[in-house]
Design an enzyme around this catalytic site. Structure first.
Site, PDB file in Angstrom:
ATOM      1  N   HIS A  17       0.856  -1.184   0.000  1.00 48.42           N
ATOM      2  CA  HIS A  17       0.000   0.000   0.000  1.00 48.42           C
ATOM      3  C   HIS A  17       0.891   1.234   0.000  1.00 48.42           C
ATOM      4  CE1 HIS A  17      -3.270   2.719   0.814  1.00 48.42           C
ATOM      5  NE2 HIS A  17      -2.708   3.135   1.937  1.00 48.42           N
ATOM      6  N   ASP A  50      -1.866   4.015  -4.544  1.00 47.07           N
ATOM      7  CA  ASP A  50      -2.676   3.191  -3.650  1.00 47.07           C
ATOM      8  C   ASP A  50      -2.147   1.764  -3.523  1.00 47.07           C
ATOM      9  OD1 ASP A  50      -4.923   2.992  -1.856  1.00 47.07           O
ATOM     10  OD2 ASP A  50      -5.776   1.619  -3.319  1.00 47.07           O
ATOM     11  N   GLU A  97      -6.113   9.011  -6.528  1.00 42.86           N
ATOM     12  CA  GLU A  97      -7.297   9.320  -5.732  1.00 42.86           C
ATOM     13  C   GLU A  97      -6.966  10.454  -4.761  1.00 42.86           C
ATOM     14  OE1 GLU A  97     -10.053   7.645  -2.115  1.00 42.86           O
ATOM     15  OE2 GLU A  97      -8.471   6.371  -2.923  1.00 42.86           O
ATOM     16  N   GLY A 104       2.921   4.939   4.142  1.00 47.40           N
ATOM     17  CA  GLY A 104       2.375   5.638   5.306  1.00 47.40           C
ATOM     18  C   GLY A 104       0.929   5.245   5.513  1.00 47.40           C
ATOM     19  N   LYS A 105       0.407   5.626   6.667  1.00 48.72           N
ATOM     20  CA  LYS A 105      -0.974   5.297   6.984  1.00 48.72           C
ATOM     21  C   LYS A 105      -1.940   6.021   6.057  1.00 48.72           C
ATOM     22  CE  LYS A 105      -0.237   4.274  11.907  1.00 48.72           C
ATOM     23  NZ  LYS A 105      -0.598   4.646  13.290  1.00 48.72           N
ATOM     24  N   SER A 106      -3.120   5.464   5.932  1.00 44.75           N
ATOM     25  CA  SER A 106      -4.146   6.072   5.100  1.00 44.75           C
ATOM     26  C   SER A 106      -4.476   7.478   5.591  1.00 44.75           C
ATOM     27  CB  SER A 106      -5.410   5.200   5.126  1.00 44.75           C
ATOM     28  OG  SER A 106      -6.412   5.735   4.294  1.00 44.75           O
ATOM     29  N   GLY A 107      -4.516   8.442   4.660  1.00 43.16           N
ATOM     30  CA  GLY A 107      -4.857   9.812   5.007  1.00 43.16           C
ATOM     31  C   GLY A 107      -3.679  10.688   5.369  1.00 43.16           C
ATOM     32  N   VAL A 108      -2.454  10.146   5.322  1.00 41.12           N
ATOM     33  CA  VAL A 108      -1.288  10.941   5.707  1.00 41.12           C
ATOM     34  C   VAL A 108      -0.868  11.914   4.603  1.00 41.12           C
ATOM     35  CG1 VAL A 108       0.564   9.435   4.851  1.00 41.12           C
ATOM     36  CG2 VAL A 108       0.910  10.746   6.963  1.00 41.12           C
ATOM     37  N   GLY A 109      -1.355  11.683   3.367  1.00 36.12           N
ATOM     38  CA  GLY A 109      -1.062  12.617   2.279  1.00 36.12           C
ATOM     39  C   GLY A 109      -0.180  12.070   1.181  1.00 36.12           C
ATOM     40  N   LYS A 110      -0.172  10.745   0.990  1.00 31.62           N
ATOM     41  CA  LYS A 110       0.683  10.130  -0.035  1.00 31.62           C
ATOM     42  C   LYS A 110       0.265  10.553  -1.441  1.00 31.62           C
ATOM     43  CE  LYS A 110      -0.254   5.941   1.303  1.00 31.62           C
ATOM     44  NZ  LYS A 110      -1.134   6.268   2.457  1.00 31.62           N
ATOM     45  N   SER A 111      -1.022  10.452  -1.738  1.00 30.14           N
ATOM     46  CA  SER A 111      -1.500  10.772  -3.085  1.00 30.14           C
ATOM     47  C   SER A 111      -1.368  12.260  -3.386  1.00 30.14           C
ATOM     48  CB  SER A 111      -2.958  10.326  -3.248  1.00 30.14           C
ATOM     49  OG  SER A 111      -3.073   8.925  -3.120  1.00 30.14           O
ATOM     50  N   ARG A 129      18.538  14.049  12.404  1.00 30.10           N
ATOM     51  CA  ARG A 129      18.799  15.418  11.961  1.00 30.10           C
ATOM     52  C   ARG A 129      20.080  15.525  11.139  1.00 30.10           C
ATOM     53  NH1 ARG A 129      17.697  19.702  16.670  1.00 30.10           N
ATOM     54  NH2 ARG A 129      17.862  21.037  14.819  1.00 30.10           N
TER      55      ARG A 129
END
Length: 311
Positions: free
Chosen positions: A138, A177, A202, A153-160, A243
């Protein structure tokens, strides 16, 4: 394990079916190709019957020299219930003994006009590609300055959304996706998109967009070798993030370890630009230029010299 049938070779390489049609749907389980010269001489102790068998000029010339009483016996042992196919190269005539044995055991006998060595190479490349170990991840795969970057990353983190910004900046989308990954070599992972969602992104609140239609054919590509994994996560104030960039984290996909970077996400950070720079920095590191290491070496020199004013 992906499934390849003898029928796939028959169609892909436009081979001529001579006999054994009943076995045309036999499975092929290995990309190794066998040229059964020593078997023609009668030694079947270690006969790799599960491989595609190629008969070229050498094998057929030797077969013609065998006594009549030996020919049928050799072909009977060559045709087993697990042999996917026997392929005659260079368009040579197929021995009657092979046709009879193949019909009895339902082993497909195919013929090609291509030279033996060249056909063997093409078959091996095709089978290695089709039989390579595969998995699905994913995430989003983008080609950034020639570096295949897998964004996870988790769903909704802003990958797309990040991928969309990267496409706007001139980079190319491979998959969104779901990324299908196959291991083509010991250290080579190639990512592609499922056919159903190829070229699609998406975006929450906007819906599904076709990247190729909006940005042109130059904004997409069908596959890309994965060189870098970037994991996006929501900023955790209690967590210590790297860092300097001296520590190199790895992520194992199938049997291959890929360099992984973790980038914290919070309002005000331009994640697309950060990923773009990460890809450029990754390329520099592969060329032997490591800014973090150079800085720490210079810092150590300054400390040893006691000249802290340079800091």
């Amino acid at each position: 394990m992906p499934k390849v049938l003898t029928k796939d070779l028959f169609e892909k390489f436009q081979l001529e079916l001579i006999s054994g049609e009943e076995g045309i749907n036999r499975p092929i389980t290995t990309s190794d190709i066998s040229r059964p010269g020593i078997e023609m001489a009668g030694y079947f102790e270690f006969y790799p019957a599960e491989r595609i068998q190629l008969l070229g000029r050498t094998e057929l010339s030797f077969f013609e020299e065998l006594p009549e009483s030996e020919r049928a016996l050799r072909m009977d042992r060559l045709c087993t219930d697990i042999t996917p196919a026997i392929i005659i190269t260079r368009g040579f005539e197929v021995p009657n003994e092979l046709i009879e044995a193949s019909e009895r055991e339902s082993v497909p006998v195919l013929r090609s006009g291509i030279k033996t060595t060249r056909l063997s190479s093409r078959l091996t490349n095709f089978l290695e590609s089709k039989l390579a170990p595969t998995t699905a991840v994913h995430g989003v795969l983008v080609d950034i300055y020639g570096v295949g970057v897998l964004i996870t990353g988790k769903s909704g983190v802003g990958k797309s959304e990040t991928a969309l910004e990267l496409v706007k900046r001139g980079h190319r989308l491979v998959a969104d996706d779901c990324v299908e990954i196959r291991q083509e070599d010991q250290d080579t992972l190639v990512g592609t998109s499922p056919e159903l969602i190829e070229h699609l992104l998406e975006i929450r609140g906007l819906g599904i967009i076709n990247v190729m239609t909006l940005f042109g054919a130059g904004a997409v590509r069908s596959n890309k070798k994965i060189s870098l994994v970037i994991s996006l996560e929501n900023w955790d104030s209690k967590k210590q993030y790297d860092r300097l960039g001296l520590d190199e984290e790895k992520m194992k996909i199938i049997d291959t370890e890929i360099t992984k970077l973790t980038i914290p996400v919070r309002p005000g950070r331009n994640i697309a630009v950060i990923i773009e720079v990460a890809a450029m920095n990754f390329r520099l590191k592969r060329m032997g230029v490591n800014a973090a290491r150079q800085f720490t070496e210079r810092l150590s020199e300054v400390i040893e010299e006691g000249d802290l004013e340079e800091l």
